[in-house]
Design an enzyme around this catalytic site. Sequence first.
Site, PDB file in Angstrom:
ATOM      1  N   LYS A  74      17.872  22.531  40.929  1.00  0.00           N
ATOM      2  CA  LYS A  74      19.402  22.175  41.613  1.00  0.00           C
ATOM      3  C   LYS A  74      19.062  21.529  42.392  1.00  0.00           C
ATOM      4  O   LYS A  74      17.903  20.865  42.667  1.00  0.00           O
ATOM      5  CB  LYS A  74      18.660  23.844  42.770  1.00  0.00           C
ATOM      6  N   ARG A 117      19.546  33.906  47.046  1.00  0.00           N
ATOM      7  CA  ARG A 117      18.448  33.547  47.172  1.00  0.00           C
ATOM      8  C   ARG A 117      17.208  33.874  48.180  1.00  0.00           C
ATOM      9  O   ARG A 117      15.956  34.511  47.915  1.00  0.00           O
ATOM     10  CB  ARG A 117      17.577  33.112  45.562  1.00  0.00           C
ATOM     11  N   GLY A 228      14.999  28.724  59.059  1.00  0.00           N
ATOM     12  CA  GLY A 228      14.981  28.007  59.644  1.00  0.00           C
ATOM     13  C   GLY A 228      14.536  26.140  58.968  1.00  0.00           C
ATOM     14  O   GLY A 228      15.767  25.296  58.447  1.00  0.00           O
ATOM     15  N   ALA A 229      13.819  26.170  59.445  1.00  0.00           N
ATOM     16  CA  ALA A 229      12.941  25.289  59.150  1.00  0.00           C
ATOM     17  C   ALA A 229      12.807  24.612  57.571  1.00  0.00           C
ATOM     18  O   ALA A 229      11.772  25.661  57.291  1.00  0.00           O
ATOM     19  CB  ALA A 229      11.765  25.326  59.860  1.00  0.00           C
ATOM     20  N   ASP A 230      13.466  23.750  57.442  1.00  0.00           N
ATOM     21  CA  ASP A 230      13.546  23.783  55.762  1.00  0.00           C
ATOM     22  C   ASP A 230      13.147  22.075  55.547  1.00  0.00           C
ATOM     23  O   ASP A 230      13.555  21.738  54.196  1.00  0.00           O
ATOM     24  CB  ASP A 230      14.455  24.316  54.448  1.00  0.00           C
ATOM     25  N   LYS A 234      11.486  19.697  61.560  1.00  0.00           N
ATOM     26  CA  LYS A 234      12.239  21.294  61.733  1.00  0.00           C
ATOM     27  C   LYS A 234      10.873  22.103  62.518  1.00  0.00           C
ATOM     28  O   LYS A 234      10.320  22.091  61.873  1.00  0.00           O
ATOM     29  CB  LYS A 234      13.515  21.674  61.140  1.00  0.00           C
ATOM     30  N   SER A 301       9.035  30.462  55.112  1.00  0.00           N
ATOM     31  CA  SER A 301      10.334  30.336  53.843  1.00  0.00           C
ATOM     32  C   SER A 301      10.763  28.639  53.671  1.00  0.00           C
ATOM     33  O   SER A 301      11.608  28.523  54.652  1.00  0.00           O
ATOM     34  CB  SER A 301      11.751  31.275  53.331  1.00  0.00           C
TER      35      SER A 301
END
Length: 331
Positions: A74, A117, A228-230, A234, A301
């Site tokens: 991706k 997903r 949110g933290a990706d 963050k 996540s």
Amino acid sequence: MECFLMDVLWLEQSDVKSVIDMSLTLDAVEHGFFEHGLKKVQMPPKSYLYFNKHNGDLRTMPSFMEEQDIAGVKIVNVHTNNREKGLPTVMAVIVLNSTQTGAPLAVMDGTHITDMRTGAAGGVAAKYLARNDSRVVGMVGTGGQARTQLLALSKVMDIEEVKMTCRNISHCTSFESDMKQVIDADFTSKDSIRDVCDCDVLITTTPVRKPLVMSEWVREGTHINAIGADARGKQELDPALLKRSTIIVDDIVQASHSGEINVPFSTGIISQSDIHAELGEVIAGIKQGRRSDDDITIFDSTGLAIQDLVTANMVYMRAVELGIGKRLKLF
């Protein structure tokens, strides 16, 4: 059986939406985490290009799953100013490749798949980590990702009340209007994040770089999906909250540099010994998840390439079965 022709199935967003739903996505993502827990995947940490003057980044996410014999990559962006330009903040393209020849089998919109997903990962985490009697959901942030998070939760628990807060009250109103069409629950808008934290399952979906959920606001027994933290820098949760919780990450390497734990990890507030497990290990029964009803569980996540891969493969198989999409010659 693969057909060795040099053409590619092109699936635009409307094609993807016509063959995907949350129940199918939950099943696919849960299986992906299960295989990850058994170490039957190849998945390098996502790589980043940072476009600082444009407030954006570009990420590549390759993966291979041995049991299903599927592979792909991706390419996804996050540009925080895109909304002002009439574009999604997150956009993605997914390429599925033949493991036999390396040739691309399909190229498809990954934007909707990313939303679905990611929501499914939160649903799977709540299935394994939230208390069985959880009924009240708190939402910090009511954007697009909040919608799929809540949709996924509604498939794994009986939701009676949804408490929500966001910076723009009109966004809460539209969120309630949209979600009431698919979830039979009471919706209440709150002025403060503290009030929203009085819940059984807390969902945070903001892009902030300073904690906005304080430890003293979260009661024992709560499950938190920190979404949110990706990316590096963050964080949404008070590090003190992490210290008193059972932390489950999607992938320890990736979370360490781009998840909710990345800032307290880099500053030494927490260490790898504070990370209880990866979600796949819990699903596979290798490690225990929630240990008591008083346990605060946090799912960090970051979004894994295998989530995209299993979901895109499900979309591809259904599209082929139903004759959806366009065939494009590569060479």
